[in-house]
Design an enzyme around this catalytic site. Structure first.
Site, PDB file in Angstrom:
ATOM      1  N   HIS A 162      -2.342  -2.012 -10.993  1.00  0.00           N
ATOM      2  CA  HIS A 162      -3.115  -1.486  -9.873  1.00  0.00           C
ATOM      3  C   HIS A 162      -4.321  -2.388  -9.661  1.00  0.00           C
ATOM      4  O   HIS A 162      -4.860  -2.961 -10.612  1.00  0.00           O
ATOM      5  CB  HIS A 162      -3.574  -0.048 -10.160  1.00  0.00           C
ATOM      6  N   ASP A 198       2.780   5.310  -8.122  1.00  0.00           N
ATOM      7  CA  ASP A 198       3.889   5.068  -7.204  1.00  0.00           C
ATOM      8  C   ASP A 198       5.223   5.599  -7.721  1.00  0.00           C
ATOM      9  O   ASP A 198       6.196   5.661  -6.963  1.00  0.00           O
ATOM     10  CB  ASP A 198       4.008   3.563  -6.908  1.00  0.00           C
ATOM     11  N   HIS A 220       0.851  -1.193   0.000  1.00  0.00           N
ATOM     12  CA  HIS A 220       0.000   0.000   0.000  1.00  0.00           C
ATOM     13  C   HIS A 220       0.889   1.245   0.000  1.00  0.00           C
ATOM     14  O   HIS A 220       1.531   1.553  -1.005  1.00  0.00           O
ATOM     15  CB  HIS A 220      -0.926  -0.057   1.215  1.00  0.00           C
TER      16      HIS A 220
END
Length: 489
Positions: free
Chosen positions: A335, A391, A296
């Site tokens: 994702h 990310d 996460h």
């Protein structure tokens, strides 16, 4: 609802239980069906069937990892993973990133509409006013080891905050403290919202400063939310210190796009915890703990570590092949929700260009771009829909000089906004708050009788027995020593 019937309607689901031959009609509302309706689908227990299956009590819906279970009705954030769409309260994230600010979007997420100038001024003033910490907080942060992870400190700090505000605790003030929806209840709720958002940057900066061995900085007056954050982290003794406006704006944009992402792991943790009607500080601390994980909030850090392991762009092809052989892990691609591209990734790339003009390009940028190009052209990744995700914003954080283990903290600070928006919505939902209590499918041993120790047969196996832990230092010496009361093995 869910009762045997011979009729059907267009807005319903007809289910036939082949065990009994009965047909059930289950209503469809907003393209969703109530899981509790399946409890009405019952059947007699078969001979020799496990009683633990609870067949006579109705069907259970099994959904490991919540792949297709809606636990609430929400008006906050909409995601279309197939189309690459993210909207806050109906507003596309692209428009907000270009025209709005983090605190304005925070107001939107929490209260449902974009604020007027006066409303925004009031909200911003309250948030910034509540950034100052009690002086005892300095001792709290100094109690951590010099090498403590900043996320451990931040998680603990949010829990610590709850001990300061007894008026915010339903255990002390009554369980309807936040669910009444009247003026007094809403004022109490808003006060905690101001405090948590305002103190998020202060706590994060304190976690940063204690790692640097520096004194803590009182939040300044006259700076923006992200400007104040940068000031608290970086100011030493310079006069009239003002953070770089490009970095301040970039951080604000990154905060905005990270503010909420529907029911991800950490938000769900906040709501699960909050459903017990615990104080919001404890619920936020639980969210921090959830976000800490590498699947996460720790993903930003994992991306940079991956790029560091690859090194130069010419090493990308070999890394790609190692990923295909499952010898290496690819971070920053794919994702759980987005099956095409993450809409935030385009905002991140544009923001990165602005930051790099000031800081210079990160040496890992070329490696990241080479990895991006190679993955986007490779059939292996195309078939698996592994497009770049948000990310990769770790490259911006790295260029701005933040240490790797601080990346998850930079995720928590804005995400408290989304957590609070969903927590507030749950507290005020029609029908009140029901504690979240998922069902399970029990597949363990059926009833068995206790066996005396002398009659038992040892169960062997790596997962069935406790590990043998190697001891060293004082523990090893103590185990070798003799003393009264020493346990005999």
């Amino acid at each position: 609802m869910g009762q045997p019937t011979q009729s059907n309607s267009q807005e319903s689901l007809t289910v036939r239980d082949n065990r009994t031959g009965k047909t059930y009609t289950i209503p469809i509302e907003d393209n969703a069906i109530p899981a509790t309706a399946f409890k009405d689908i019952k059947a007699p227990r078969k001979p020799r069937e496990r009683a633990e299956n609870e067949t006579e009590k109705g069907l259970r819906v099994q959904d490991k990892g919540f792949l297709n279970t809606a636990v609430l009705r929400s008006q906050i954030t909409f995601i279309d993973g197939d189309a690459g769409v993210l909207r806050y309260r109906g507003y596309p994230i692209e428009q907000l990133a270009e025209k709005s600010s983090h605190l304005e979007s925070a107001y939107l997420l929490i209260y449902g509409s974009l604020p007027t100038k006066d409303q925004h001024k009031h909200f911003e003033s309250e948030v910034l006013r509540h950034g100052i910490m009690h002086s005892d907080a300095e001792g709290f942060f100094r109690s951590f080891r010099y090498d403590a992870h900043p996320m451990s400190m931040l998680t603990s700090a949010f829990a610590m905050l709850g001990s300061y505000y007894g008026e915010a605790n339903p255990s002390l003030q009554g369980q309807r403290l936040y669910t009444q929806g009247n003026k007094e209840s809403l004022a109490t709720m808003d006060r905690q919202i101001y405090r948590i958002i305002g103190k998020a940057t202060t706590l994060a900066a304190m976690a940063y400063r204690v790692r640097q061995g520096r004194d803590f900085v009182t939040p300044p007056v006259g700076l923006s939310y992200t400007g104040s954050f940068l000031y608290q982290m970086d100011h030493l003794s310079e006069q009239n210190y003002v953070p770089n406006p490009v970095l301040e704006k970039a951080l604000d944009v990154l905060f905005l796009i990270h503010a909420d992402h529907e029911l991800n792991a950490s938000c769900t943790t906040v709501l699960q915890t909050g459903s017990s009607l615990v104080d919001p500080y404890s619920a936020i601390a639980a969210g921090c703990a959830s976000l800490y994980g590498p699947l996460h909030g720790g993903a930003n850090e994992a991306v940079i570590r991956m790029l560091l392991s690859i090194g130069k762009p010419e090493n990308v092809p070999a890394f790609i092949e190692a990923v295909k052989r499952r010898e290496k892990t690819l971070s920053g691609f794919g994702h759980r929700v987005y099956k095409t591209s993450d809409p935030r990734s385009f905002i991140v790339r544009k923001t990165a260009d602005e930051v790099f003009k000031v800081t210079g390009k990160d040496e890992l940028l070329e490696t990241a771009m080479a990895l991006h190009d190679a993955a986007m052209k490779d059939e292996y990744f195309i078939k698996r829909k592994l497009a770049p995700n948000v990310d990769f914003c770790g490259l911006i954080y790295r260029a701005m000089g933040f240490p790797l283990d601080f990346f998850p903290v930079l995720f928590v600070v804005p995400r408290v906004v989304g957590w609070l928006a969903h927590w507030r919505q749950m507290m005020l939902q029609e029908g009140g708050v029901k504690i979240w209590r998922p069902r399970q499918v029990y597949v363990g041993e059926t009833k068995r009788d206790y066996v005396p120790a002398e009659d038992r047969v040892a169960v062997e196996g790596l997962k069935q027995t406790p590990s043998i832990v190697e001891h060293g230092g004082i523990t090893k010496r103590t185990m070798l020593a003799s003393f009264d009361g020493k346990a005999k093995l």
